[in-house]
Motif scaffolding. Sequence first.
Motif, PDB file in Angstrom:
ATOM      1  N   MET A  72       0.862  -1.181   0.000  1.00  0.00           N
ATOM      2  CA  MET A  72       0.000   0.000   0.000  1.00  0.00           C
ATOM      3  C   MET A  72       0.898   1.231   0.000  1.00  0.00           C
ATOM      4  O   MET A  72       2.080   1.143   0.359  1.00  0.00           O
ATOM      5  CB  MET A  72      -0.906   0.004   1.243  1.00  0.00           C
ATOM      6  CG  MET A  72      -1.884  -1.147   1.339  1.00  0.00           C
ATOM      7  SD  MET A  72      -3.279  -1.006   0.193  1.00  0.00           S
ATOM      8  CE  MET A  72      -4.191   0.350   0.942  1.00  0.00           C
ATOM      9  N   LEU A 118      -1.908   5.875   8.696  1.00  0.00           N
ATOM     10  CA  LEU A 118      -3.337   6.164   8.647  1.00  0.00           C
ATOM     11  C   LEU A 118      -4.166   4.964   9.102  1.00  0.00           C
ATOM     12  O   LEU A 118      -5.184   5.125   9.793  1.00  0.00           O
ATOM     13  CB  LEU A 118      -3.738   6.567   7.229  1.00  0.00           C
ATOM     14  CG  LEU A 118      -5.227   6.847   7.000  1.00  0.00           C
ATOM     15  CD1 LEU A 118      -5.698   8.013   7.862  1.00  0.00           C
ATOM     16  CD2 LEU A 118      -5.498   7.139   5.516  1.00  0.00           C
ATOM     17  N   ALA A 119      -3.732   3.767   8.726  1.00  0.00           N
ATOM     18  CA  ALA A 119      -4.511   2.564   9.046  1.00  0.00           C
ATOM     19  C   ALA A 119      -4.756   2.395  10.544  1.00  0.00           C
ATOM     20  O   ALA A 119      -5.904   2.176  10.961  1.00  0.00           O
ATOM     21  CB  ALA A 119      -3.841   1.328   8.454  1.00  0.00           C
ATOM     22  N   ILE A 158      -4.445  -3.329   6.509  1.00  0.00           N
ATOM     23  CA  ILE A 158      -3.494  -2.876   7.526  1.00  0.00           C
ATOM     24  C   ILE A 158      -2.257  -3.763   7.480  1.00  0.00           C
ATOM     25  O   ILE A 158      -2.359  -4.986   7.291  1.00  0.00           O
ATOM     26  CB  ILE A 158      -4.135  -2.890   8.933  1.00  0.00           C
ATOM     27  CG1 ILE A 158      -3.219  -2.196   9.952  1.00  0.00           C
ATOM     28  CG2 ILE A 158      -4.479  -4.311   9.381  1.00  0.00           C
ATOM     29  CD1 ILE A 158      -3.889  -1.890  11.281  1.00  0.00           C
ATOM     30  N   TRP A 161       2.139   6.454   2.796  1.00  0.00           N
ATOM     31  CA  TRP A 161       1.374   7.367   3.649  1.00  0.00           C
ATOM     32  C   TRP A 161       0.224   6.649   4.358  1.00  0.00           C
ATOM     33  O   TRP A 161      -0.302   7.139   5.370  1.00  0.00           O
ATOM     34  CB  TRP A 161       0.820   8.545   2.845  1.00  0.00           C
ATOM     35  CG  TRP A 161      -0.020   8.171   1.648  1.00  0.00           C
ATOM     36  CD1 TRP A 161       0.394   8.108   0.348  1.00  0.00           C
ATOM     37  CD2 TRP A 161      -1.419   7.807   1.655  1.00  0.00           C
ATOM     38  NE1 TRP A 161      -0.641   7.723  -0.467  1.00  0.00           N
ATOM     39  CE2 TRP A 161      -1.772   7.530   0.309  1.00  0.00           C
ATOM     40  CE3 TRP A 161      -2.391   7.691   2.638  1.00  0.00           C
ATOM     41  CZ2 TRP A 161      -3.050   7.150  -0.069  1.00  0.00           C
ATOM     42  CZ3 TRP A 161      -3.672   7.304   2.272  1.00  0.00           C
ATOM     43  CH2 TRP A 161      -3.987   7.036   0.946  1.00  0.00           C
ATOM     44  N   TYR A 162      -0.166   5.485   3.823  1.00  0.00           N
ATOM     45  CA  TYR A 162      -1.289   4.755   4.417  1.00  0.00           C
ATOM     46  C   TYR A 162      -0.882   4.021   5.688  1.00  0.00           C
ATOM     47  O   TYR A 162      -1.735   3.723   6.524  1.00  0.00           O
ATOM     48  CB  TYR A 162      -1.861   3.765   3.400  1.00  0.00           C
ATOM     49  CG  TYR A 162      -3.064   3.007   3.909  1.00  0.00           C
ATOM     50  CD1 TYR A 162      -4.297   3.642   4.036  1.00  0.00           C
ATOM     51  CD2 TYR A 162      -2.961   1.670   4.297  1.00  0.00           C
ATOM     52  CE1 TYR A 162      -5.394   2.958   4.533  1.00  0.00           C
ATOM     53  CE2 TYR A 162      -4.054   0.974   4.778  1.00  0.00           C
ATOM     54  CZ  TYR A 162      -5.272   1.620   4.899  1.00  0.00           C
ATOM     55  OH  TYR A 162      -6.363   0.945   5.383  1.00  0.00           O
TER      56      TYR A 162
END
Length: 238
Positions: free
Chosen positions: A86, A93-94, A161, A89-90
């Motif tokens: 992914m 966030l997850a 995630i 930046w994710y």
Amino acid sequence: MWTAILLSAAAMTAIVALRYLAASGIFAWATNRRLPGYHAKLGPQIRKEIGWSLASAAIYGIPAGVVAWGWQERGWTRIYTEWDAMPIWYLPLAPLLYLFLHDTWFYWTHRLMHRPAWFRAMHAVHHASRPPTAWAAMSFHPWEAITGAIVIPLLVFVVPIHVAMLGLVLLVMTVMGVTNHMGWEMFPRRLVHSRLGGWLITASHHQRHHEEYRCNYGLYFRFWDRLCGTDKGLSEAI
């Protein structure tokens, strides 16, 4: 297959139980250092807290074990192990998404469990801890434990995630569950009373819930309490 699933569920139950005993034990020790005598007359209560919590460990461990088996053997979940699976930046966030969604579920189910009939049937066990201690983190009636045990196992089917970030979510869940019940404020006063601290739940915020019952229902964040007018601020006892 069924043997593997049962072994996975048993392993996860043991992990949850050991995680609880280690985290609660460490912060109970810290409480004895910080507040000598705090636990002096709470022996019977603490034994009940540990008993209920170990029962809750099995309720949390069974769905976690089934999901862990499904992830490893069938690829059922959205858990991933490659760092580049992914966008980078994710990654941070997850866990924030998981914590917010968990907090949302907790706020509304927790508020529901304070209705008289639901309270007597499900939530009175947790509030029997007076005052709450670090050992009360998982001291739930089995029906209440079920409402908490299903959240993360369901989210991993929906929200991608990284496995390391999932570990971070579980760490935050464990530490906040314990520290919010130990009767003193672990975090610096300048953080608790800062603008950021005004949106986070710490021991002094959750302590007020145990004092007044009809307020401060959140788990990690004060967002829903503030939005719904149920935030009554911090306890003056801590």
